[in-house]
Design a protein around this motif. Structure first.
Motif, short mmCIF file in Angstrom:
data_model
loop_
_atom_site.label_atom_id
_atom_site.label_comp_id
_atom_site.label_asym_id
_atom_site.label_seq_id
_atom_site.Cartn_x
_atom_site.Cartn_y
_atom_site.Cartn_z
N UNK A 39 0.82 -1.22 0.00
CA UNK A 39 0.00 0.00 0.00
C UNK A 39 0.86 1.26 0.00
N UNK A 40 0.45 2.22 -0.84
CA UNK A 40 1.22 3.46 -0.99
C UNK A 40 0.33 4.68 -0.85
N UNK A 41 0.86 5.70 -0.19
CA UNK A 41 0.21 7.01 -0.18
C UNK A 41 0.54 7.69 -1.50
N UNK A 42 -0.38 8.51 -1.99
CA UNK A 42 -0.14 9.20 -3.26
C UNK A 42 1.07 10.11 -3.19
N UNK A 43 1.40 10.58 -2.01
CA UNK A 43 2.56 11.47 -1.85
C UNK A 43 3.88 10.78 -2.22
N UNK A 44 3.91 9.45 -2.20
CA UNK A 44 5.13 8.73 -2.57
C UNK A 44 5.56 9.02 -4.00
N UNK A 45 4.59 9.34 -4.85
CA UNK A 45 4.90 9.56 -6.25
C UNK A 45 5.41 10.97 -6.52
N UNK A 113 -9.24 5.95 -3.26
CA UNK A 113 -8.32 5.24 -4.14
C UNK A 113 -7.28 4.51 -3.29
N UNK A 114 -7.04 3.27 -3.67
CA UNK A 114 -6.01 2.45 -3.02
C UNK A 114 -4.96 2.12 -4.06
N UNK A 115 -3.71 2.33 -3.70
CA UNK A 115 -2.60 2.06 -4.62
C UNK A 115 -1.71 1.00 -3.98
N UNK A 116 -1.47 -0.09 -4.72
CA UNK A 116 -0.65 -1.19 -4.23
C UNK A 116 0.51 -1.40 -5.20
N UNK A 117 1.73 -1.28 -4.69
CA UNK A 117 2.92 -1.54 -5.49
C UNK A 117 3.28 -3.02 -5.48
N UNK A 118 3.62 -3.54 -6.65
CA UNK A 118 3.98 -4.95 -6.78
C UNK A 118 5.42 -5.08 -7.27
N UNK A 119 6.04 -6.21 -6.94
CA UNK A 119 7.38 -6.48 -7.45
C UNK A 119 7.28 -7.08 -8.86
N UNK A 120 8.40 -7.46 -9.42
CA UNK A 120 8.40 -7.96 -10.80
C UNK A 120 7.69 -9.31 -10.95
N UNK A 121 7.44 -9.98 -9.85
CA UNK A 121 6.67 -11.23 -9.87
C UNK A 121 5.19 -10.96 -9.66
N UNK A 122 4.81 -9.67 -9.65
CA UNK A 122 3.42 -9.22 -9.43
C UNK A 122 2.92 -9.62 -8.04
N UNK A 123 3.79 -9.45 -7.05
CA UNK A 123 3.45 -9.78 -5.67
C UNK A 123 3.67 -8.57 -4.77
#
Length: 178
Positions: A39-45, A113-123
């Motif tokens: 989970x990411x806050x929009x401010x991270x971007x 809005x919920x933002x979820x960052x994934x790694x290259x394995x989509x996890x």
């Protein structure tokens, strides 16, 4: 006294069993550099190295004002949006800022809005992607009352995110009556 000690032990047990969700997790790998996970806050971007690609893609995207007006009319603000993305992924770097520009221009509430960052394995670290069966990024999921009503996976079918969002809302509207 014994009841007080038992109560303290009970509270400590519940606290130790509660799962803590870490937000704004960032990892740095030698192979792929920095990436956001979970989970990411929009401010991270608005922090480097994400700010450079975010701002560029946000600023160059010409939103369709007519479609934005229709999204407002269809009450986009009454839906929840979950975005799964990879900060290492070209499609995510292009389409996530475009989505955010659309949402900002429709006055979409950021709390929905919920933002979820994934790694290259989509996890993700907490496994949020499993519930939604995420296989590609970005995936933009539109929900109403906790039920998925549509999604945009990687690239919008129409070529424009706002048009795909409108198609999802209209499809949901017709599904209620027919």
């Amino acid at each position: 006294m014994k009841k007080l000690i038992a109560l303290i032990i009970l509270v400590m047990t519940f606290n130790s069993c509660a799962q803590k969700v870490v937000i704004n997790r960032e990892v740095d790998s030698t192979e792929y550099g920095k990436m956001l996970l979970g989970p990411q806050a929009l401010s991270q971007f608005q922090k480097e190295p994400y700010k450079a690609w975010y701002d560029e893609n946000y600023n160059i995207y010409p939103v369709d004002k007519n479609t934005l007006a229709e999204l407002k009319k269809e009450k986009l603000n009454s839906y929840n949006i979950t975005v799964f993305l990879g900060t290492w992924c070209g499609d995510s770097k292009r389409n996530f800022p475009r989505l955010m520009k659309i949402l900002e221009e429709t006055n979409y509430p950021k709390a929905k809005i919920t933002v979820i960052g994934l790694n290259r394995k989509k996890q993700s670290p907490n496994g949020e992607e499993v519930k939604y069966n995420i296989t590609h990024v970005p995936t933009i999921i539109v929900e109403k009352y906790g039920k998925e009503i549509g999604r945009i996976t990687e690239e919008p079918e129409t070529g424009f995110i706002e048009k795909d969002l409108l198609n999802i809302l209209k499809k949901e509207f017709f599904a209620r009556f027919f």
